[in-house]
Design an enzyme around this catalytic site. Structure first.
Site, PDB file in Angstrom:
ATOM      1  CD  GLU A   1      -1.619  -7.541   0.665  1.00  0.00           C
ATOM      2  OE1 GLU A   1      -2.088  -7.360  -0.439  1.00  0.00           O
ATOM      3  OE2 GLU A   1      -0.605  -6.947   1.070  1.00  0.00           O
TER       4      GLU A   1
ATOM      5  CG  ASP B   1       3.125   0.381  -0.748  1.00  0.00           C
ATOM      6  OD1 ASP B   1       4.264   0.873  -0.890  1.00  0.00           O
ATOM      7  OD2 ASP B   1       2.207   0.546  -1.567  1.00  0.00           O
TER       8      ASP B   1
ATOM      9  CE  LYS C   1      -6.003   2.668  -2.068  1.00  0.00           C
ATOM     10  NZ  LYS C   1      -7.343   2.210  -2.062  1.00  0.00           N
ATOM     11  CE  LYS C   2      -0.230  -4.636  -8.841  1.00  0.00           C
ATOM     12  NZ  LYS C   2      -0.944  -5.790  -9.339  1.00  0.00           N
TER      13      LYS C   2
ATOM     14  CG  ASP D   1      -1.665  -8.840  -6.839  1.00  0.00           C
ATOM     15  OD1 ASP D   1      -0.910  -8.031  -7.426  1.00  0.00           O
ATOM     16  OD2 ASP D   1      -2.901  -8.818  -6.944  1.00  0.00           O
TER      17      ASP D   1
ATOM     18  CG  ASP E   1      -3.129 -12.536  -3.098  1.00  0.00           C
ATOM     19  OD1 ASP E   1      -2.557 -12.170  -4.148  1.00  0.00           O
ATOM     20  OD2 ASP E   1      -4.231 -12.096  -2.751  1.00  0.00           O
TER      21      ASP E   1
ATOM     22  CG  ASP F   1      -5.538  -4.148 -13.203  1.00  0.00           C
ATOM     23  OD1 ASP F   1      -6.381  -3.234 -13.308  1.00  0.00           O
ATOM     24  OD2 ASP F   1      -5.754  -5.205 -12.597  1.00  0.00           O
TER      25      ASP F   1
HETATM   26  O1  LIG Z   1      -1.121   0.641  -1.219  1.00  0.00           O
HETATM   27  C1  LIG Z   1      -1.076  -0.458  -1.761  1.00  0.00           C
HETATM   28  C2  LIG Z   1      -2.222  -1.260  -1.986  1.00  0.00           C
HETATM   29  C3  LIG Z   1      -2.075  -2.512  -2.586  1.00  0.00           C
HETATM   30  N1  LIG Z   1      -0.846  -2.964  -2.926  1.00  0.00           N
HETATM   31  C4  LIG Z   1      -0.697  -4.314  -3.512  1.00  0.00           C
HETATM   32  O2  LIG Z   1      -1.457  -4.420  -4.679  1.00  0.00           O
HETATM   33  C5  LIG Z   1      -1.853  -5.762  -4.879  1.00  0.00           C
HETATM   34  C6  LIG Z   1      -3.328  -5.834  -5.255  1.00  0.00           C
HETATM   35  O3  LIG Z   1      -4.114  -5.203  -4.284  1.00  0.00           O
HETATM   36  P1  LIG Z   1      -5.423  -5.865  -3.675  1.00  0.00           P
HETATM   37  O4  LIG Z   1      -6.005  -4.884  -2.749  1.00  0.00           O
HETATM   38  O5  LIG Z   1      -5.077  -7.211  -3.175  1.00  0.00           O
HETATM   39  O6  LIG Z   1      -6.392  -5.970  -4.936  1.00  0.00           O
HETATM   40  P2  LIG Z   1      -7.053  -7.269  -5.622  1.00  0.00           P
HETATM   41  O7  LIG Z   1      -8.459  -6.953  -5.893  1.00  0.00           O
HETATM   42  O8  LIG Z   1      -6.793  -8.500  -4.885  1.00  0.00           O
HETATM   43  O9  LIG Z   1      -6.215  -7.281  -6.983  1.00  0.00           O
HETATM   44  C7  LIG Z   1      -6.701  -7.342  -8.307  1.00  0.00           C
HETATM   45  O10 LIG Z   1      -7.093  -6.077  -8.817  1.00  0.00           O
HETATM   46  C8  LIG Z   1      -6.082  -5.044  -8.774  1.00  0.00           C
HETATM   47  C9  LIG Z   1      -6.654  -3.770  -9.371  1.00  0.00           C
HETATM   48  O11 LIG Z   1      -7.363  -3.989 -10.526  1.00  0.00           O
HETATM   49  C10 LIG Z   1      -4.856  -5.509  -9.533  1.00  0.00           C
HETATM   50  O12 LIG Z   1      -3.852  -4.538  -9.432  1.00  0.00           O
HETATM   51  C11 LIG Z   1      -4.370  -6.802  -8.936  1.00  0.00           C
HETATM   52  O13 LIG Z   1      -3.201  -7.237  -9.549  1.00  0.00           O
HETATM   53  C12 LIG Z   1      -5.490  -7.831  -9.093  1.00  0.00           C
HETATM   54  O14 LIG Z   1      -5.066  -9.087  -8.582  1.00  0.00           O
HETATM   55  C13 LIG Z   1      -1.525  -6.511  -3.581  1.00  0.00           C
HETATM   56  O15 LIG Z   1      -0.377  -7.304  -3.785  1.00  0.00           O
HETATM   57  C14 LIG Z   1      -1.210  -5.404  -2.620  1.00  0.00           C
HETATM   58  O16 LIG Z   1      -0.222  -5.787  -1.709  1.00  0.00           O
HETATM   59  C15 LIG Z   1       0.284  -2.185  -2.714  1.00  0.00           C
HETATM   60  O17 LIG Z   1       1.398  -2.587  -2.995  1.00  0.00           O
HETATM   61  N2  LIG Z   1       0.135  -0.950  -2.134  1.00  0.00           N
HETATM   62 MN   LIG Z   2      -5.389  -9.334  -3.653  1.00  0.00          MN
END
Ligand SMILES: O=c1ccn([C@@H]2O[C@H](COP(=O)(O)OP(=O)(O)O[C@H]3O[C@H](CO)[C@@H](O)[C@H](O)[C@H]3O)[C@@H](O)[C@H]2O)c(=O)[nH]1
Ligand SMILES: [Mn+2]
Length: 680
Positions: free
Chosen positions: A172, A201, A376-377, A401, A403, A564
């Site tokens: 990222e 993280d 994770k998130k 997020d 990004d 989410d």
């Molecule tokens: O161990 C972790 C893994 C991910 N993230 C954060 O979670 C966010 C989303 O993760 P990502 O892997 O980028 O998933 P995306 O598919 O891009 O995200 C979409 O799908 C996710 C799950 O449905 C939602 O939580 C997000 O907000 C949505 O933008 C990012 O900011 C990551 O930095 C963490 O903080 N810790």
């Molecule tokens: Mn993402």
């Protein structure tokens, strides 16, 4: 890493939103009649719905004007559409009747199987159609919100805690993250009414030192944006626009100041690019001078060892195994405006009439220990929710997020029109924005825009209980995340005695909960002393949630790929409603996956990243999967990969940021608290 970051920086450049930034900017004000006319002319689909459309107008609040307008689809479009649904429904029912009458007696099991499949498709089709009978659009009325705040101006706006999550400075790209944070620090919301939290993280020093660089650069960027009404306030996107129409009132000074800020931004980017090298060189120097007693540590600029992940990972300093860290990089500002200094020979920027205060900025990285599922998130969000409760405890929480950046400076005000509305505001758990993306190829071959979903399905659900929570670009009422139900969300009704089993053992956190429910409450600065540091450390430990309701009935939901959507469903089940808020220009914009691998990775969501998982069992994330799979089947070529998910852990090296941001701001101290929490 430096060339990689620069390459991604180029990928991050965008054209002016929707081709016509100027008209977009005009509509931004949303209160000017010209802007309204422009929107209405474009919107020949929507007409104003009858007043009182939002149900639940509460007695006693009737004297306050509504803060949003409700629009419905024009009858001439909606009625034929409803008729079409009816025709299809009749056809589907007739088809089932025909199937039942014409059983295939030679292959009953085949007939039964196909019957079950047809019934399932028919049922899901029906579920999909029902909300579409009455799509509703709600337009925030920013002028009415300003009127409601009265003579005190913005003083009546409630506090907001903004949560940004990141994991890895390479996967990222850190340049996205710093731009996201800058767009938050510079946004148009009273600066003493919000705080920004970055959850890292990965626990890397690069992220922490990047935040120090951000705080330093914000001293110039934020007043510049305020003075010249710059839009968007993510510098990479602003400087990347082909045309930057000027909407401020000081065009004479603008060109000179713009040149200077642009040069400073380019230098800032070089420093961000070289952070890993700087940190590595500094650590090598410390380690070879034997300061670390033979341990090859990673060193901070002040000569102390970084409590998080080290470049050369060792026990207790590796990804997935390190202490919790909270660093208040910019402390909460005073409530009085602080004007900057006039231009001088070495400083061409005249900020003598501009408020130079910056909002609170906090870096944090939760504790990680082997043997725990860190979720994770969702896990990161829950820790941020608790930590922010002790530091700023704002009644509203915004989540996006790393990004995604704030593209429209009114983005934090617009959801307040729903949250504070006299009709249904108090029952509103969250306000969801559509996800809009830069860098999508003109044919949108991976269905990143997802128009049917964001501009169809979500508006349809908006006519029922409200849209789903989509993970980014969302404002929450804090108490809904604590699992409170709508009728008893008021502070005096929150019963806290004996809640340890639900919320965990921290009495400071439990005591903060009634305050977090009061939407009239503003953020008060806290002193980060030893007692508070200990409390924060406790809240960040892996073991804190053991045996509690976190991840189930409290906070973001665990053990699911789409935390989410499920978290939003839980709130709807409790009786809360949600609102969909679409604005022009888009409130937030993000970076879309630009190749097939990344897009499939996103929508199919293997439980582990591909680098660690040889045969991922895919979990389908609705609804993008279907539209993507339909869309990618048309795909023949891929653009080069923008980010490599299989890249090794970034080689970090040492930053030149010895000076703390507080040394260059007039408002003082940067409280730095490192909360080193112990393993369970
Ligand atoms: O161990 C972790 C893994 C991910 N993230 C954060 O979670 C966010 C989303 O993760 P990502 O892997 O980028 O998933 P995306 O598919 O891009 O995200 C979409 O799908 C996710 C799950 O449905 C939602 O939580 C997000 O907000 C949505 O933008 C990012 O900011 C990551 O930095 C963490 O903080 N810790
Ligand atoms: Mn993402």
């Amino acid at each position: 890493m430096a060339p990689a970051v620069t390459r991604r920086a180029n990928a991050l450049r965008v054209e002016a939103p929707d081709g016509n930034a100027e008209s977009g900017r005009a509509s931004l004000a949303a209160d000017s009649p010209a802007a309204k006319r422009a929107i209405d002319a474009k919107d020949d689909v929507w007409v104003a719905a009858a007043e009182g459309d939002a149900s639940g107008a509460s007695a006693g609040n009737g004297d306050r004007p509504p803060l949003f307008r409700t629009m419905k689809v024009k009858g001439s479009i909606l009625h034929p559409y409803r008729f079409m649904i009816l025709v299809r429904l009749v056809a589907v029912v007739a088809f089932f009747a025909w199937r039942l009458k014409h059983k295939n007696h030679d292959g009953m099991w085949l007939w039964a199987t196909s019957m079950v499949a047809d019934v399932w498709f028919g049922f899901s089709w029906l579920l999909n159609q029902l909300p579409k009978l009455n799509p509703i659009k709600r337009v925030p009325d920013l002028a009415a919100l300003a009127d409601q705040c009265g003579s005190s101006g913005d003083a009546n706006l409630p506090g907001i805690d903004i949560f940004v999550t990141t994991v890895d400075p390479v996967d990222e790209p850190i340049l996205y993250t710093v731009n996201t944070i800058l767009s938050i620090l510079a946004t148009d919301y009273p600066v003493d009414k919000y705080a920004c939290y970055l959850s890292d993280d990965g626990g890397t020093l690069v992220h922490y030192e990047a935040m120090i660089e951000v705080a330093n650069f914000a001293v110039m960027w934020v007043p510049f944006c305020r003075k010249h009404c710059v839009e968007p306030r993510s510098p990479e996107n602003y400087f990347g626009m082909k045309t930057q129409p000027y909407v401020g009132s000081m065009a004479g000074e603008f060109m000179r100041e713009h040149r200077r800020v642009r040069r400073e931004y380019d230098e800032f980017k070089v420093r961000i690019d070289s952070l890993s090298t700087t940190i590595r060189q500094r650590s090598d120097a410390y380690n070879s001078s034997n300061k670390g007693d033979g341990v090859r540590a990673t060193w901070m600029a002040d000569g102390t060892q970084w409590p998080g992940t080290w470049i050369e990972q060792v026990e207790n300093h590796r990804r997935g195994q390190h202490a919790g860290i909270v660093q208040v990089i910019l402390s909460h500002p005073s409530c009085k405006p602080q004007l900057g200094s006039p231009a001088s020979t070495d400083n061409p920027l005249d900020f003598s009439n501009v408020d130079t205060r910056l909002p609170m900025l906090v870096y944090m990285s939760r504790e990680k220990r082997p043997g725990y599922n860190h979720q994770k998130k969702a896990g990161a969000m829950n820790v941020m929710l608790r930590v922010s409760a002790l530091l700023s405890n704002a009644p509203f929480v915004v989540n996006f997020d790393c990004d995604h950046y704030i593209n429209n400076t009114q983005a934090l005000r617009a959801p307040m029109c729903f949250m504070l509305d006299p009709r249904d505001g108090q029952n509103t758990a969250f306000v969801q924005f559509p996800q809009r993306f830069d860098d999508v190829d003109p044919t949108d071959r991976y269905a990143n825009h997802n128009r049917v979903f964001f501009d169809g399905t979500m508006l349809s659900l908006n006519g029922l209980q409200g849209p789903s929570y989509l993970g980014t670009g969302t404002m929450f009422r804090r108490v809904t995340l604590y699992g409170m139900e709508p009728p008893r969300y008021r502070a005096e009704n929150i019963k806290l005695v004996g809640k340890t089993y639900e919320f965990g053992s921290s009495t400071s956190f439990i005591n903060s909960m009634p305050d977090g429910a009061i939407q009239e409450r503003s953020i008060t600065p806290v002193l980060v002393d030893e007692a508070l540091s200990n409390d924060l450390a406790t809240l960040m430990t892996c073991a804190y949630e053991d045996g509690t309701s976190w991840g189930r009935d409290v906070g973001w939901v665990y053990n699911i790929a789409t935390e989410d959507v499920v978290t939003g469903f839980r709130m709807h089940r409790q009786g809360w409603r949600s609102m969909y808020c679409s604005m022009e220009p888009a409130a937030f914009r993000g970076t879309a996956p630009i190749n097939l691998t990344e897009r499939l990775y996103q929508v199919l969501r293997p439980p582990y990243p591909p680098s660690r998982c040889s045969s991922p069992t895919a979990t389908l994330s609705w609804p993008a999967a279907v539209s993507t799979l339909c869309s990618v089947s048309r795909t023949s070529t891929c653009r080069p990969t923008r980010s490599s998910r299989c890249s090794s852990w970034p080689t970090t090296s040492s930053p030149s940021c010895g000076s703390s941001p507080s040394s260059s701001t007039s408002r003082g101290r940067s409280a730095r608290t490192s909360c080193t929490s112990s393993a369970s």
